[in-house]
Design an enzyme around this catalytic site. Sequence first.
Site, PDB file in Angstrom:
ATOM      1  N   THR A 112       0.826  -1.212   0.000  1.00 19.02           N
ATOM      2  CA  THR A 112       0.000   0.000   0.000  1.00 19.02           C
ATOM      3  C   THR A 112       0.855   1.255   0.000  1.00 19.02           C
ATOM      4  O   THR A 112       0.658   2.160  -0.820  1.00 19.02           O
ATOM      5  CB  THR A 112      -0.936   0.002   1.224  1.00 19.02           C
ATOM      6  OG1 THR A 112      -1.759  -1.165   1.186  1.00 19.02           O
ATOM      7  CG2 THR A 112      -1.823   1.230   1.218  1.00 19.02           C
ATOM      8  N   ASP A 164      -8.122   3.436  -0.861  1.00 18.66           N
ATOM      9  CA  ASP A 164      -6.954   4.071  -0.221  1.00 18.66           C
ATOM     10  C   ASP A 164      -6.442   5.280  -1.007  1.00 18.66           C
ATOM     11  O   ASP A 164      -5.235   5.426  -1.219  1.00 18.66           O
ATOM     12  CB  ASP A 164      -5.821   3.055  -0.040  1.00 18.66           C
ATOM     13  CG  ASP A 164      -6.162   1.980   0.975  1.00 18.66           C
ATOM     14  OD1 ASP A 164      -7.268   2.027   1.539  1.00 18.66           O
ATOM     15  OD2 ASP A 164      -5.323   1.100   1.211  1.00 18.66           O
ATOM     16  N   ASP A 187     -12.105   2.679   2.453  1.00 20.63           N
ATOM     17  CA  ASP A 187     -11.104   3.302   3.334  1.00 20.63           C
ATOM     18  C   ASP A 187     -10.332   4.405   2.614  1.00 20.63           C
ATOM     19  O   ASP A 187      -9.112   4.528   2.785  1.00 20.63           O
ATOM     20  CB  ASP A 187     -10.104   2.257   3.845  1.00 20.63           C
ATOM     21  CG  ASP A 187     -10.779   1.103   4.566  1.00 20.63           C
ATOM     22  OD1 ASP A 187     -11.907   1.282   5.046  1.00 20.63           O
ATOM     23  OD2 ASP A 187     -10.169   0.021   4.640  1.00 20.63           O
ATOM     24  N   TRP A 245      -9.220   1.448  11.775  1.00 17.08           N
ATOM     25  CA  TRP A 245      -8.059   0.684  11.312  1.00 17.08           C
ATOM     26  C   TRP A 245      -7.201   0.278  12.516  1.00 17.08           C
ATOM     27  O   TRP A 245      -6.637  -0.815  12.555  1.00 17.08           O
ATOM     28  CB  TRP A 245      -7.262   1.533  10.315  1.00 17.08           C
ATOM     29  CG  TRP A 245      -6.072   0.846   9.733  1.00 17.08           C
ATOM     30  CD1 TRP A 245      -5.797  -0.492   9.730  1.00 17.08           C
ATOM     31  CD2 TRP A 245      -4.982   1.470   9.060  1.00 17.08           C
ATOM     32  NE1 TRP A 245      -4.601  -0.742   9.091  1.00 17.08           N
ATOM     33  CE2 TRP A 245      -4.077   0.444   8.668  1.00 17.08           C
ATOM     34  CE3 TRP A 245      -4.673   2.789   8.734  1.00 17.08           C
ATOM     35  CZ2 TRP A 245      -2.897   0.720   7.987  1.00 17.08           C
ATOM     36  CZ3 TRP A 245      -3.501   3.052   8.047  1.00 17.08           C
ATOM     37  CH2 TRP A 245      -2.617   2.022   7.678  1.00 17.08           C
TER      38      TRP A 245
END
Length: 325
Positions: A112, A164, A187, A245
Amino acid sequence: MRSKLLIFLITLLFNYSIAQEPQKQPAATYDFVVAQDGSGNFKTVQEALNAVPDFRKVTTTIFIKNGIYKEKLNLSNSKQMVTLIGESVENTVLTYDDWAQKKNIFGEEKGTSGSSSFYVYGPQFTAQNITFQNSAGPVGQAVALFVAGDKARFINCRMLGFQDTLYTYGYGSRQYYYKCYIEGTVDFIFGSSTAVFEECEIFGKTGGYFTAASTPDSIKYGYVFINSKFTGSAAEGSFYLGRPWRPFAKTVLINCELGKQVKPEGWHNWNKPDAEKTSFYAEYKSRGNGANDEARVKWAHQLTEKEVKDKFTLDKIFNGWKPIE
């Protein structure tokens, strides 16, 4: 005598006409100009960022002319007080297309954090009239903007992606987003920083979670949305406002308009019941089709006017930093 009088009158009329003309404002000055056609100091944004002197103690202003700049960008920690100004928010686009499962040169997944199109490590960074994009598409985690530096400001900017999109990465970092448009799916605003989103539009494209804060237990404020709009093209009742998270996630909505996309229960515990005791999710005077105080999860909060006035000013949230002078 007549000729002298005539000259005097003509001169008087001329001076009066000049005085009535609108005065031209001085042209804006920039330290560097980026233009793909070669009309500026640099053709790429990264070249301009590299040219900023390390640890310069005054602001370096970089003007970016319209264009789609496909570059994987990095503003290092030594490049402080950098301001990027785009020619127009719709047409000044900084983009790249990495994603988490994409392989690096060693055949390893980028992850990520490795997927971001733009990394901001330098403190006191400002961006205005710029689009930040990850163009990889709906392929999992694909970050458009990764912000680690303290005192970061984004004014009239767009952050485009899917999962993201915006990574508020910096531990202890304070970030301010004003009149920004942020879109995504799952998210798509996430991370550990303290961030205020004022008069922003948060746009959910398909069902998911608007936020996923990972606020550390030692940090008092996580995400605070003020006078913002949560909307999207997703189906009715397909979006949670947020999920934790990390266990001490904090997200607060103040005077926000919530579209039909927001689920009645509002918040999700990410299948971690213990997080219901440690996280802090709250609203104050939410309105719109997605506002539903009575149906919210029991472990969320509805703030009072006094709590908002006492605890949620910019000065309190940012511990003295004034993002708007």
